[in-house]
Design a protein around this motif. Structure first.
Motif, short mmCIF file in Angstrom:
data_model
loop_
_atom_site.label_atom_id
_atom_site.label_comp_id
_atom_site.label_asym_id
_atom_site.label_seq_id
_atom_site.Cartn_x
_atom_site.Cartn_y
_atom_site.Cartn_z
N PRO A 148 -7.74 -2.11 -6.19
CA PRO A 148 -8.55 -3.23 -5.68
C PRO A 148 -7.98 -3.92 -4.44
N ASN A 149 -6.66 -3.94 -4.28
CA ASN A 149 -6.09 -4.64 -3.13
C ASN A 149 -5.10 -3.81 -2.32
N HIS A 150 -5.00 -2.51 -2.59
CA HIS A 150 -4.12 -1.63 -1.82
C HIS A 150 -4.42 -0.17 -2.13
N ILE A 151 -3.80 0.69 -1.37
CA ILE A 151 -3.94 2.14 -1.54
C ILE A 151 -2.54 2.73 -1.63
N HIS A 152 -2.36 3.69 -2.52
CA HIS A 152 -1.13 4.50 -2.56
C HIS A 152 -1.53 5.91 -2.16
N ALA A 153 -0.72 6.55 -1.33
CA ALA A 153 -1.02 7.92 -0.91
C ALA A 153 0.24 8.65 -0.52
N ILE A 154 0.24 9.94 -0.77
CA ILE A 154 1.26 10.82 -0.21
C ILE A 154 0.60 11.48 0.99
N VAL A 155 1.20 11.27 2.15
CA VAL A 155 0.67 11.81 3.40
C VAL A 155 1.65 12.86 3.91
N ILE A 156 1.16 14.05 4.10
CA ILE A 156 1.98 15.14 4.63
C ILE A 156 1.58 15.33 6.09
N GLU B 151 3.00 8.04 20.13
CA GLU B 151 4.35 7.54 19.87
C GLU B 151 4.24 6.13 19.32
N THR B 152 4.80 5.90 18.13
CA THR B 152 4.85 4.56 17.54
C THR B 152 6.17 4.40 16.84
N MET B 153 6.32 3.31 16.07
CA MET B 153 7.59 3.01 15.44
C MET B 153 7.59 3.16 13.93
N CYS B 154 6.73 3.98 13.36
CA CYS B 154 6.73 4.20 11.91
C CYS B 154 7.26 5.60 11.62
N THR B 155 7.79 5.80 10.42
CA THR B 155 8.36 7.09 10.07
C THR B 155 7.36 7.91 9.27
N SER B 156 7.48 9.21 9.36
CA SER B 156 6.57 10.07 8.62
C SER B 156 6.89 10.01 7.13
N SER B 157 5.88 10.29 6.31
CA SER B 157 6.08 10.14 4.88
C SER B 157 6.66 11.38 4.22
N LEU B 158 6.65 12.50 4.92
CA LEU B 158 7.23 13.71 4.32
C LEU B 158 8.03 14.47 5.36
N GLN B 159 9.28 14.58 5.10
CA GLN B 159 10.18 15.32 5.96
C GLN B 159 10.10 16.78 5.54
N THR C 9 -0.85 6.99 13.60
CA THR C 9 -2.19 7.28 14.10
C THR C 9 -3.15 7.54 12.94
N THR C 10 -2.71 8.30 11.97
CA THR C 10 -3.55 8.62 10.82
C THR C 10 -3.89 7.37 10.01
N ILE C 11 -2.88 6.58 9.66
CA ILE C 11 -3.12 5.37 8.87
C ILE C 11 -3.95 4.37 9.67
N GLY C 12 -3.64 4.22 10.96
CA GLY C 12 -4.42 3.32 11.81
C GLY C 12 -5.88 3.73 11.89
N GLY C 13 -6.12 5.03 12.00
CA GLY C 13 -7.50 5.53 12.04
C GLY C 13 -8.24 5.29 10.74
N TRP D 135 -7.19 -6.02 6.11
CA TRP D 135 -5.98 -5.27 5.79
C TRP D 135 -4.76 -6.15 6.05
N GLN D 136 -3.66 -5.83 5.40
CA GLN D 136 -2.39 -6.38 5.84
C GLN D 136 -2.08 -5.71 7.19
N THR D 137 -1.29 -6.34 8.02
CA THR D 137 -1.10 -5.85 9.38
C THR D 137 -0.29 -4.56 9.46
N ARG D 138 0.55 -4.29 8.51
CA ARG D 138 1.41 -3.11 8.56
C ARG D 138 1.19 -2.26 7.32
N PHE D 139 1.98 -1.21 7.18
CA PHE D 139 1.96 -0.40 5.97
C PHE D 139 3.39 -0.04 5.61
N HIS D 140 3.61 0.21 4.33
CA HIS D 140 4.93 0.61 3.86
C HIS D 140 4.97 2.13 3.84
#
Length: 149
Positions: A33-41, A55-63, A92-96, A114-119
């Motif tokens: 109801p107030n957030h999303i959890h996802a594994i993004v490859i 180019e942005t300042m977030c890290t990828s979710s799967l190395q 880019t993916t999350i922003g889109g 939305w909250q301004t950022r993502f974890h």
């Protein structure tokens, strides 16, 4: 979990993420109801084929390769550079996704923000992937005790 109109749209966008972002795959997610959890490859090789350059300042979710199992001739700096190249693709993916869902809510005159950022968190091995997958799958059952509910 019974999704409202925005939740159903978000679920559809997560399901079809690869059609908009060919380098991204979301094999597991849950819309709460107030957030999303996802594994993004993020597949950096698909980035080159898709012609995407961000180019942005977030890290990828799967190395792709755990740091202690990198190729013999790859230095730590080279390994970190490979990870860094994928950082912008996740943002880019999350922003889109966030833009598409916000547009839908606005067009439907539904109150939404939305909250301004993502974890994000780099998943380093199969055991960690499995723990996170179990957490995501069980998140709905824990909703009644969620303190941010």
């Amino acid at each position: 979990m019974h999704l409202n109109e925005i939740g159903r749209y978000a679920d559809e966008q997560l399901r079809n993420v690869s059609s908009h972002y060919p380098y991204a795959e979301i094999p597991l997610w849950v819309v709460m109801p107030n957030h999303i959890h996802a594994i993004v490859i993020i597949d950096g090789d698909m980035q080159n084929r898709a012609g995407t350059d961000v180019e942005t300042m977030c890290t990828s979710s799967l190395q792709q390769t755990p740091i202690n199992h990198r190729w013999k001739n790859e230095s730590v700096n080279e390994h970190m550079q490979i990870i860094s190249q994928k950082r912008g693709l996740l943002s880019t993916t999350i922003g889109g996704l966030k833009r598409a869902i916000t547009r839908f809510a606005n067009a439907s005159a539904l109150p939404f923000a939305w909250q301004t950022r993502f974890h994000d968190h780099i998943i380093r091995d199969r055991d960690e992937m499995n723990r996170i997958a179990v957490y995501i799958e069980n998140n709905v059952a824990q909703w009644e005790s969620d303190e941010l509910r």
